[in-house]
Design a protein around this motif. Structure first.
Motif, PDB file in Angstrom:
ATOM      1  N   ARG A  67       0.837  -1.189   0.000  1.00 58.69           N
ATOM      2  CA  ARG A  67       0.000   0.000   0.000  1.00 58.69           C
ATOM      3  C   ARG A  67       0.881   1.251   0.000  1.00 58.69           C
ATOM      4  NH1 ARG A  67      -4.254   1.848   4.746  1.00 58.69           N
ATOM      5  NH2 ARG A  67      -5.162   3.595   3.591  1.00 58.69           N
ATOM      6  N   GLY A  68       0.531   2.198  -0.863  1.00 54.43           N
ATOM      7  CA  GLY A  68       1.285   3.438  -0.976  1.00 54.43           C
ATOM      8  C   GLY A  68       2.393   3.390  -2.003  1.00 54.43           C
ATOM      9  N   GLN A  69       2.753   2.193  -2.446  1.00 61.36           N
ATOM     10  CA  GLN A  69       3.814   2.034  -3.446  1.00 61.36           C
ATOM     11  C   GLN A  69       3.293   2.504  -4.804  1.00 61.36           C
ATOM     12  OE1 GLN A  69       4.920  -2.063  -3.906  1.00 61.36           O
ATOM     13  NE2 GLN A  69       6.308  -1.700  -5.629  1.00 61.36           N
TER      14      GLN A  69
ATOM     15  N   SER B 286      -3.517   1.210  -3.313  1.00 60.40           N
ATOM     16  CA  SER B 286      -4.301   1.443  -2.107  1.00 60.40           C
ATOM     17  C   SER B 286      -4.446   0.168  -1.274  1.00 60.40           C
ATOM     18  CB  SER B 286      -5.691   1.961  -2.484  1.00 60.40           C
ATOM     19  OG  SER B 286      -6.363   1.022  -3.315  1.00 60.40           O
TER      20      SER B 286
ATOM     21  N   ARG C 181      -0.642   5.002  -7.313  1.00 60.34           N
ATOM     22  CA  ARG C 181      -0.228   4.489  -6.013  1.00 60.34           C
ATOM     23  C   ARG C 181      -1.214   3.433  -5.534  1.00 60.34           C
ATOM     24  NH1 ARG C 181       3.997   6.905  -4.050  1.00 60.34           N
ATOM     25  NH2 ARG C 181       4.557   8.993  -4.789  1.00 60.34           N
TER      26      ARG C 181
END
Length: 341
Positions: free
Chosen positions: A236-238, A285, A283
């Protein structure tokens, strides 16, 4: 391929079968265009060779003898190279794809054992052998030839074309099955062969609308990867820079530690790396974790940009199907949360 017909330079059996599969797929495409090659022989199969001297691909050449069913022009019959010509071609009979199947069978026979199916000192004697004699069993001519391989090649050489494989797809699938079912010994080519990759992709719903030409492009362009159980594909966030299509195995999708989905064979993950219009939307989620050892094909946007326009169009169509299904699933989850959970 002529140099690989010499007894001192014979290729590994699995590579001969792989070459046969690729030629069958190419000749199947030729047949669907209303053409019969009529001069399939080793000299007309060109090879691409890498720096290590390994064959990486093959191409058919010399369409000067082709029979075109869509042409109104007068076309000469009884053309070809005698050692690889089918009996009906020699008789001047009406031809179909099985004439080329015979010729490819003769080429495979030569590549396997270092000699053509029939040899004679005179043209007349060779004609007689092609029309009336049976080729020797390959099992007695080369070590490692299995009964299944021998039977398939010799069935392609049947005098009666009704006893040959009925079409190119049948012949190609039978050749591929030899590798899948371990009916040919695996020598130095221990990696997954292109024929295996092609048939694996062909079995996936994602590629239903891809033609053989487009699917071959995917086989050659895609990056093939294997992930073990527990491997985290995305965090997540990558920011995503590639997407995956799951060929085998399963992954689980987690949002804030809660499992929200399980995706299996034939589904895609991370497609927003290709579809999203801005970096923020790329990105991830969710976390995506392998729950069953997986084989995947991976693409980056740059790799997709190198594909032919028609192949990219097929990808776009497949992605639309995926997104519509996910929107429908999201709608169902909102409308019937208890039933979904």
């Amino acid at each position: 391929m002529r140099s690989f017909c010499q007894p001192s330079r014979l290729l590994p059996l699995e590579q001969v079968v792989e070459i046969g599969f690729k030629c069958a797929m190419a000749l199947g495409y030729v047949w669907r265009q209303g053409l019969i090659h009529r001069d399939v022989k080793p000299a007309n199969i060109l090879t691409a060779i890498d720096d290590q001297g390994e064959i990486t691909d093959v191409k058919l050449s010399d369409f000067g003898s082709v029979l075109n069913f869509h042409s109104d022009a007068t076309q000469v019959h009884r053309v070809g190279s005698l050692a690889y010509m089918s009996p009906e071609q020699l008789d001047g009979a009406t031809l179909d794809c099985r004439a080329d199947i015979y010729s490819l069978g003769a080429v495979l026979y030569h590549l396997i054992c270092g000699r053509p199916p029939f040899e004679a000192e005179t043209q007349g004697a060779l004609l007689n052998l092609i029309c009336h004699a049976q080729p020797l069993s390959l099992m007695g001519l080369r070590e490692g030839v299995t009964e299944a391989l021998d039977q398939l090649v010799r069935s392609a050489l049947a005098k009666d074309r009704g006893q040959r494989p009925g079409g190119w797809e049948e012949f190609a699938q039978a050749l591929s099955a030899l590798i899948t079912n371990h009916e040919v010994p695996r020598g130095r080519l221990q990696q997954v062969l292109d024929s295996e990759r092609f048939n694996l992709l062909r079995s996936l719903e994602f590629f239903d609308n891809f033609g053989d030409v487009e699917l071959w492009e995917v086989v050659h362009r895609a990056r093939w990867m294997r992930f073990p159980y527990g491997h985290r594909i995305y965090r997540r966030g990558q920011e995503g820079n590639q997407f995956y299509i799951i060929c085998q195995g399963e992954v689980e999708v987690f949002r804030e530690g809660e499992k929200v989905a399980m995706l299996g064979t034939g589904t895609s993950v991370g497609e927003m790396a290709y579809l999203a219009p801005s970096p923020d939307l790329k990105r991830h989620s969710t976390d995506v974790v392998v729950s069953k050892a997986a084989t995947v094909v991976s693409f980056t946007p740059d790799m997709l940009a190198q594909l032919k326009t028609e192949t990219r169009h097929r990808f776009d169509t497949a992605f639309i199907r995926v997104l519509v299904r996910r929107l429908h699933a999201a709608h169902e989850a909102l409308a019937h949360p208890r039933r979904i959970l």
